[in-house]
Write a protein that holds these residues in place. Structure first.
Motif, short mmCIF file in Angstrom:
data_model
loop_
_atom_site.label_atom_id
_atom_site.label_comp_id
_atom_site.label_asym_id
_atom_site.label_seq_id
_atom_site.Cartn_x
_atom_site.Cartn_y
_atom_site.Cartn_z
N UNK A 7 11.78 -3.50 -8.43
CA UNK A 7 10.73 -4.52 -8.67
C UNK A 7 9.68 -4.53 -7.55
N UNK A 8 8.91 -3.46 -7.50
CA UNK A 8 7.77 -3.35 -6.59
C UNK A 8 8.14 -3.72 -5.16
N UNK A 9 9.19 -3.08 -4.65
CA UNK A 9 9.65 -3.34 -3.28
C UNK A 9 8.74 -2.73 -2.24
N UNK A 10 9.15 -2.94 -0.99
CA UNK A 10 8.36 -2.48 0.16
C UNK A 10 8.11 -0.97 0.13
N UNK A 11 9.14 -0.20 -0.22
CA UNK A 11 8.98 1.26 -0.18
C UNK A 11 8.11 1.77 -1.32
N UNK A 12 8.21 1.14 -2.48
CA UNK A 12 7.34 1.50 -3.60
C UNK A 12 5.88 1.22 -3.22
N UNK A 13 5.66 0.09 -2.56
CA UNK A 13 4.29 -0.23 -2.12
C UNK A 13 3.80 0.77 -1.07
N UNK A 63 11.61 5.75 -4.23
CA UNK A 63 10.47 5.72 -3.30
C UNK A 63 10.88 6.26 -1.93
N UNK A 64 12.11 5.96 -1.49
CA UNK A 64 12.58 6.45 -0.19
C UNK A 64 12.59 7.98 -0.19
N UNK A 65 13.11 8.56 -1.26
CA UNK A 65 13.10 10.03 -1.36
C UNK A 65 11.67 10.54 -1.32
N UNK A 66 10.78 9.88 -2.05
CA UNK A 66 9.38 10.30 -2.08
C UNK A 66 8.73 10.26 -0.72
N UNK A 67 8.99 9.20 0.03
CA UNK A 67 8.39 9.10 1.38
C UNK A 67 8.87 10.25 2.27
N UNK A 68 10.15 10.60 2.15
CA UNK A 68 10.69 11.69 2.97
C UNK A 68 10.11 13.04 2.54
N UNK A 69 10.01 13.27 1.22
CA UNK A 69 9.47 14.54 0.74
C UNK A 69 7.99 14.66 1.13
N UNK A 70 7.27 13.54 1.04
CA UNK A 70 5.84 13.57 1.37
C UNK A 70 5.61 13.96 2.82
N UNK A 71 6.50 13.49 3.71
CA UNK A 71 6.38 13.85 5.13
C UNK A 71 6.51 15.35 5.35
N UNK A 73 4.85 3.88 -0.62
CA UNK A 73 4.62 5.20 -1.24
C UNK A 73 3.32 5.20 -2.05
N UNK A 74 3.03 4.08 -2.71
CA UNK A 74 1.77 3.98 -3.46
C UNK A 74 0.58 4.21 -2.54
N UNK A 75 0.57 3.51 -1.43
CA UNK A 75 -0.55 3.66 -0.46
C UNK A 75 -0.61 5.07 0.09
N UNK A 76 0.56 5.60 0.48
CA UNK A 76 0.58 6.94 1.09
C UNK A 76 0.13 8.01 0.10
N UNK A 77 0.52 7.88 -1.16
CA UNK A 77 0.11 8.87 -2.17
C UNK A 77 -1.39 8.75 -2.46
N UNK A 78 -1.90 7.53 -2.49
CA UNK A 78 -3.34 7.36 -2.73
C UNK A 78 -4.13 8.09 -1.63
N UNK A 79 -3.67 7.96 -0.41
CA UNK A 79 -4.35 8.64 0.70
C UNK A 79 -4.17 10.15 0.59
N UNK A 80 -2.94 10.58 0.39
CA UNK A 80 -2.65 12.02 0.34
C UNK A 80 -3.44 12.70 -0.77
N UNK A 81 -3.49 12.05 -1.94
CA UNK A 81 -4.13 12.67 -3.11
C UNK A 81 -5.63 12.41 -3.16
N UNK A 82 -6.10 11.44 -2.39
CA UNK A 82 -7.52 11.09 -2.43
C UNK A 82 -7.89 10.36 -3.72
N UNK A 83 -7.03 9.39 -4.12
CA UNK A 83 -7.28 8.64 -5.36
C UNK A 83 -7.15 7.14 -5.10
#
Ligand SMILES: *Cc1c(COP(=O)(O)O)cnc(C)c1O
Length: 365
Positions: free
Chosen positions: A30-36, A237-245, A38-48
């Motif tokens: 339910x839109x937890x801290x890590x989902x939020x 989201x935790x997995x995503x944050x680690x993979x993104x790094x 990852x959303x911000x980090x992906x927006x920056x990474x992807x430029x969207x």
């Protein structure tokens, strides 16, 4: 065994630290801290902007159609969405699942993406959307497709499941259309185990999609529209944050495999013509054989050394009965019969890649 793809497993200690945090907060979804985050980090990474994380890439497509209001029948008949027969089945099955009719336009024989001329020829009074695919990360003819859509008052949803991080003319490919969808399945270039995202052009549509993925709730007990559950969890989201790094090493690993194939196999096989000024995320290494029997021989030869290539995309979706296709797409059918994706992932032993190349070359001789 060498599978066609292997999930990228990031640093375990870092993942453990994120999971410790989840245990402390006792907030799992339910839109937890890590989902939020990852959303911000992906927006920056992807430029969207306007990125919405969801539970998988299939739901990403469904939520996009719903949020854009495409699914209502027209005069009692299903609305139509023109899409590609040369894609993963989810591109078309989601159209059908949402009560629309998938209409298949044939692909361009060089780029393997939708041919805009074939698209235009299939537009009817019931057409409401285009659902093109950036096949193997090769950007579609986005300018023409977007123009056709605006000329005819249609929405465009790009299935960008293969196009994570792909840059075209200096900018992200995800800026085209009304929405683009991504898949973060374990086997994709970037993953969250299972997961996906929609990138919307319009912030109001994003807001609507945020309600749709949470049962239609609009705050408190107010239910303002028909929704479903398509939320991403904190563990994903935790997995995503680690993979993104670790994207740099992940992509570098894929790139080195890709280059061995390109050097060894080079012009010996049919290949996709990449659009000019379109970056590669090295998600796939497809080769086109001379005919299907040669392809089947190669598959057996590779399986004898425990290498598992994949017939991707096969079969052509205009032959899949559950989609009730009405069109005949000879270019897609022919390609689907002859195409094979060779193993590619970070960490694949380059000597093994050379062995695979030797077998491919022997088969092509
Ligand atoms: C992987 C994929 C999907 C589906 O995504 P999931 O996350 O597996 O649901 C849709 N379209 C294409 C082109 C894909 O490759």
């Amino acid at each position: 065994m060498t599978p066609v793809s292997k999930p990228y497993l990031p640093d375990r200690a870092k993942l453990d630290a994120y999971i410790d945090g989840i245990y402390q907060r006792q907030w799992l979804t339910n839109n937890g801290e890590l989902v939020q985050e990852l959303t911000r980090r992906l927006e920056t990474y992807l430029g969207v902007e306007n990125l919405l994380l969801v539970a998988n890439g299939t739901l990403a497509l469904q939520v996009a159609y719903r949020a854009l209001g495409l699914t209502k029948p027209i005069d009692g008949e299903p609305a139509e969405a023109i899409s590609s027969p040369f894609s993963f089945v989810a591109t078309a099955s989601t159209i059908k699942w949402e009560g629309m009719k998938p209409v298949f336009a044939d692909i361009d024989p060089q780029t393997w993406c939708l041919d805009p001329e074939n698209v235009e020829a299939l537009i009817s009074s019931r057409t409401r959307a285009l659902v093109p695919v950036h096949v193997f990360g090769n950007v579609c003819d986005v300018e023409r497709l977007d123009n056709i859509a605006s000329d005819h008052g249609l929405k465009v949803i790009y299935d960008a499941a293969h196009a994570f991080g792909v840059v075209h003319q200096g900018k992200t490919v995800l800026r085209w259309g009304d929405a683009s969808t991504l898949s973060f399945h374990a086997t994709k270039v970037f993953h969250t185990i299972e997961g996906g995202a929609v990138i919307f052009r319009d912030r109001e549509i994003l807001r609507r999609a945020q309600r749709i993925i949470n049962f239609g709730f609009a705050g408190g007990n107010r239910i303002t529209e028909l929704g479903l559950n398509a939320k991403m969890s904190e563990f994903q989201a935790a997995m995503g944050l680690c993979v993104l790094d670790e994207m740099e090493q992940n992509l570098a690993g894929r790139e080195s495999v890709w280059h061995v194939y390109a050097e060894e196999l080079g012009k010996t096989h049919g290949a996709q013509r990449r659009q000019i000024d379109c970056s590669n995320n090295y998600g796939y290494y497809p080769i086109v054989l001379n005919n299907e029997s040669q392809l089947l021989e190669l598959v057996s030869a590779l399986e004898r050394i425990q290498v598992m290539p994949r017939r991707y995309f096969y079969p052509s979706l205009d032959t899949v009965e559950s989609l009730e296709p009405k069109e005949y797409c000879p270019i897609s059918r022919e390609l689907a019969r002859r195409i094979l994706c060779l193993p590619i992932y970070a960490g694949l032993d380059l000597n093994q890649v050379k062995r695979i190349c030797d077998i491919v070359k022997a088969c092509l001789d």
